[in-house]
Design a protein around this motif. Structure first.
Motif, mmCIF file in Angstrom:
data_model
loop_
_atom_site.group_PDB
_atom_site.id
_atom_site.type_symbol
_atom_site.label_atom_id
_atom_site.label_comp_id
_atom_site.label_asym_id
_atom_site.label_seq_id
_atom_site.Cartn_x
_atom_site.Cartn_y
_atom_site.Cartn_z
ATOM 1 N N ALA A 178 0.816 -1.217 0.000
ATOM 2 C CA ALA A 178 0.000 0.000 0.000
ATOM 3 C C ALA A 178 0.844 1.259 0.000
ATOM 4 N N TRP A 179 2.097 1.139 0.428
ATOM 5 C CA TRP A 179 2.972 2.308 0.477
ATOM 6 C C TRP A 179 3.493 2.712 -0.902
ATOM 7 N N ALA A 180 3.251 1.882 -1.905
ATOM 8 C CA ALA A 180 3.716 2.230 -3.248
ATOM 9 C C ALA A 180 3.001 3.454 -3.798
ATOM 10 N N ALA A 181 1.845 3.770 -3.264
ATOM 11 C CA ALA A 181 1.065 4.899 -3.757
ATOM 12 C C ALA A 181 1.436 6.215 -3.085
ATOM 13 N N ARG A 182 2.375 6.170 -2.134
ATOM 14 C CA ARG A 182 2.732 7.392 -1.411
ATOM 15 C C ARG A 182 4.217 7.400 -1.105
ATOM 16 N N GLY A 183 4.692 8.494 -0.559
ATOM 17 C CA GLY A 183 6.095 8.581 -0.198
ATOM 18 C C GLY A 183 6.444 7.631 0.934
ATOM 19 N N CYS A 184 7.633 7.067 0.870
ATOM 20 C CA CYS A 184 8.051 6.033 1.807
ATOM 21 C C CYS A 184 8.339 6.617 3.199
ATOM 22 N N ASP A 185 7.958 5.889 4.226
ATOM 23 C CA ASP A 185 8.281 6.223 5.614
ATOM 24 C C ASP A 185 8.697 4.924 6.292
ATOM 25 N N VAL A 186 10.005 4.736 6.474
ATOM 26 C CA VAL A 186 10.528 3.462 6.965
ATOM 27 C C VAL A 186 9.955 3.114 8.328
ATOM 28 N N GLU A 187 9.908 4.095 9.224
ATOM 29 C CA GLU A 187 9.397 3.797 10.569
ATOM 30 C C GLU A 187 7.965 3.304 10.516
ATOM 31 N N GLU A 188 7.117 3.976 9.752
ATOM 32 C CA GLU A 188 5.712 3.573 9.673
ATOM 33 C C GLU A 188 5.560 2.195 9.038
ATOM 34 N N ILE A 189 6.348 1.919 8.016
ATOM 35 C CA ILE A 189 6.284 0.597 7.375
ATOM 36 C C ILE A 189 6.696 -0.488 8.355
ATOM 37 N N ALA A 190 7.755 -0.249 9.122
ATOM 38 C CA ALA A 190 8.223 -1.239 10.093
ATOM 39 C C ALA A 190 7.188 -1.463 11.187
ATOM 40 N N ILE A 191 6.588 -0.377 11.690
ATOM 41 C CA ILE A 191 5.561 -0.518 12.725
ATOM 42 C C ILE A 191 4.376 -1.317 12.187
ATOM 43 N N ASP A 192 3.941 -1.003 10.980
ATOM 44 C CA ASP A 192 2.831 -1.753 10.374
ATOM 45 C C ASP A 192 3.152 -3.244 10.291
ATOM 46 N N HIS A 193 4.381 -3.557 9.919
ATOM 47 C CA HIS A 193 4.771 -4.956 9.748
ATOM 48 C C HIS A 193 4.745 -5.688 11.093
ATOM 49 N N VAL A 194 5.220 -5.047 12.144
ATOM 50 C CA VAL A 194 5.179 -5.650 13.482
ATOM 51 C C VAL A 194 3.740 -5.784 13.959
ATOM 52 N N GLN A 195 2.941 -4.780 13.661
ATOM 53 C CA GLN A 195 1.563 -4.783 14.149
ATOM 54 C C GLN A 195 0.755 -5.946 13.581
ATOM 55 N N ARG A 196 1.141 -6.442 12.426
ATOM 56 C CA ARG A 196 0.441 -7.599 11.859
ATOM 57 C C ARG A 196 0.532 -8.814 12.786
ATOM 58 N N SER A 197 1.693 -9.002 13.413
ATOM 59 C CA SER A 197 1.824 -10.107 14.376
ATOM 60 C C SER A 197 0.989 -9.841 15.624
ATOM 61 N N ILE A 198 0.991 -8.599 16.091
ATOM 62 C CA ILE A 198 0.202 -8.256 17.274
ATOM 63 C C ILE A 198 -1.280 -8.494 17.006
ATOM 64 N N GLU A 199 -1.731 -8.202 15.796
ATOM 65 C CA GLU A 199 -3.131 -8.446 15.447
ATOM 66 C C GLU A 199 -3.488 -9.918 15.469
ATOM 67 N N ILE A 200 -2.539 -10.772 15.071
ATOM 68 C CA ILE A 200 -2.780 -12.217 15.144
ATOM 69 C C ILE A 200 -3.001 -12.635 16.597
ATOM 70 N N TYR A 201 -2.171 -12.123 17.479
ATOM 71 C CA TYR A 201 -2.331 -12.431 18.903
ATOM 72 C C TYR A 201 -3.665 -11.919 19.432
ATOM 73 N N ALA A 202 -4.040 -10.712 19.017
ATOM 74 C CA ALA A 202 -5.292 -10.139 19.494
ATOM 75 C C ALA A 202 -6.490 -10.989 19.068
ATOM 76 N N ARG A 203 -6.481 -11.442 17.829
ATOM 77 C CA ARG A 203 -7.575 -12.299 17.371
ATOM 78 C C ARG A 203 -7.601 -13.609 18.154
ATOM 79 N N ALA A 204 -6.423 -14.165 18.392
ATOM 80 C CA ALA A 204 -6.359 -15.420 19.164
ATOM 81 C C ALA A 204 -6.875 -15.227 20.577
ATOM 82 N N CYS A 205 -6.641 -14.041 21.133
ATOM 83 C CA CYS A 205 -7.078 -13.748 22.499
ATOM 84 C C CYS A 205 -8.564 -13.358 22.568
ATOM 85 N N GLY A 206 -9.191 -13.211 21.412
ATOM 86 C CA GLY A 206 -10.610 -12.871 21.394
ATOM 87 C C GLY A 206 -10.883 -11.429 21.765
#
Length: 422
Positions: free
Chosen positions: A393-421
């Protein structure tokens, strides 16, 4: 959904299979991901620091408990995460950082550390005195462990009373996996036996009672056990609920408790959900999150190498390799094999020992160079497809390394959140 951690055992008794994710990391970008998720969903953000990582003498991060708490508070302000969602926990609090000293000396240091944690606002306290000190067996008997745990709980109770903070809730248990994962390939892990779980609880109850700490023991909400999950450098042992069914059934005789599961990294959503359903309702994760952070940063390092003139060929990777070679103590005893094997493990092991190096000035400088190289640049879709499809999704806008990295980590946190209900 916001869940008070002290309410989780009661929710399970009512048939509500709710869990809490425990984020065990000191990396600011990982913590930002957790806090951002909390803000966006209104769920509890449980963040834990370990005794080696953070203590009254600084730990390997250089932070005291009050320093760590201040960092989390500052990051929460940046992410606009309400402070009432945040719970701070202390993990493996005990004599481990000083176990090369005589027991009394090590326990005195442990007491000072526990006092510092509680006064800094940490209210979930894992009491872990399972390791032997100088002149003692490597593994101690349950009675000694329980007596030392009660001693530390007494310190925590006094600190809470004197500082005016909320009374701590406690986690006990001696069946603790090695922090950060195993250092060798694994075939199977045997779950804790029901008898061992019941015995640990009973012996701790007697030790707390003998110390006049019945009120503190009433706030023991969890028991650390081994449900049969673990990860090595290159493989993961996934949860098999059939092998842990007898252990899970033990909670029927311990109705005020849930189990806390360590080393749940890399399990994936279905095994994590089954853990929560079976009563392993606190899921601790750490190396997976910094692994995901490294994964994103290395992918962006490759993108910058392909895209930016004069950036060079993977300078972030090269900087981290030089750092780890120059200071091998954080990985040398964990990685084995040929030189080529060890080089691969230094960067790509599930145990993610590279996480110990991100706070160094050299690593920060290399990351800053990456951030500057890609800041605001338009990255072609095809480069994201090649190196980091999750950031497409970042291909459509200017790159922000910090935001991309946070988004990537947050994907794992979301998996845990779903598992935790939640």
């Amino acid at each position: 959904m916001r869940v008070a951690i002290e309410d989780v055992p009661g929710l399970h008794r009512e048939g509500k299979k709710i869990g809490v994710t425990s984020v065990c990391s000191a990396h600011p970008l990982v913590l930002k991901a957790a806090l951002r998720h909390g803000r966006e969903t209104g769920t509890t953000v449980l963040i834990e620091a370990t005794c080696n990582q953070v203590n009254h003498l600084g730990g390997y991060t250089g932070m005291t408990p009050s320093d760590f708490a201040a960092m989390v508070k500052a990051l929460a302000a940046v992410e606009q995460c309400p402070t009432e969602l945040i719970v701070l926990g202390g993990d493996h609090l005990g004599p481990n950082p000083w176990k090369d000293r005589p027991a009394e000396e090590a326990m005195a240091q442990a007491g000072t550390m526990v006092d510092a944690y509680v006064r800094a606002g940490f209210r979930k306290i894992h009491l872990d005195a399972s390791m032997g000190c100088a002149g003692e067996p490597a593994t101690l008997d349950d009675h000694t462990v329980a007596e030392r745990a009660a001693r530390m709980a007494g310190v925590a109770e006094q600190a809470a009373a004197q500082s005016g903070g909320a009374s701590p809730v406690y986690i006990i248990g001696t069946e603790v996996p090695p922090p950060g994962g195993a250092d060798h390939a694994l075939d199977a892990i045997t779950p804790t036996s029901p008898e061992a779980a019941r015995q640990t609880h009973a012996i701790h109850a007697k030790a707390f009672q003998a110390a006049g700490l019945e009120s503190a023991f009433s706030r023991v909400i969890g028991l650390v056990v081994q449900p049969g999950v673990e990860f090595g450098n290159q493989n993961v042992i996934f949860y098999d609920r059939t092998k842990a069914s007898d252990l899970a059934a033990t909670l029927n005789t311990l109705p005020s408790l849930i189990f806390e599961a360590h080393s749940t990294d890399y399990q994936g959503e279905r095994p994590l959900r089954e853990l929560v359903e079976d009563g392993f309702a606190i899921l601790k994760v750490g190396p997976e999150l910094t692994f995901k952070l490294r994964e994103a940063l290395y992918a962006l390092d490759l993108i910058a190498s392909d895209l930016v003139p004069f950036y060079g060929q993977r300078p972030l990777y090269q900087a981290m390799e030089e750092l780890m070679q120059a200071a091998p103590k954080n990985w040398a005893s964990h990685y084995h094999g040929s030189d080529a094997d060890k080089r691969t493990l230094r960067h790509y092991s599930y145990s993610d020992r590279i996480r110990y190096y991100w706070a160094t000035p050299q690593a920060r400088a290399a990351c800053d160079r990456l951030f500057d190289a890609l800041k605001g640049r338009k990255v072609p879709v095809t480069l994201f497809l090649q190196h980091l499809p999750s950031a497409l999704a970042w291909a459509a806008r200017g790159c922000d390394v910090e935001e991309i990295a946070i988004d990537h980590v947050q994907r794992s946190i979301e998996i845990y959140a779903r598992a935790c209900g939640t």
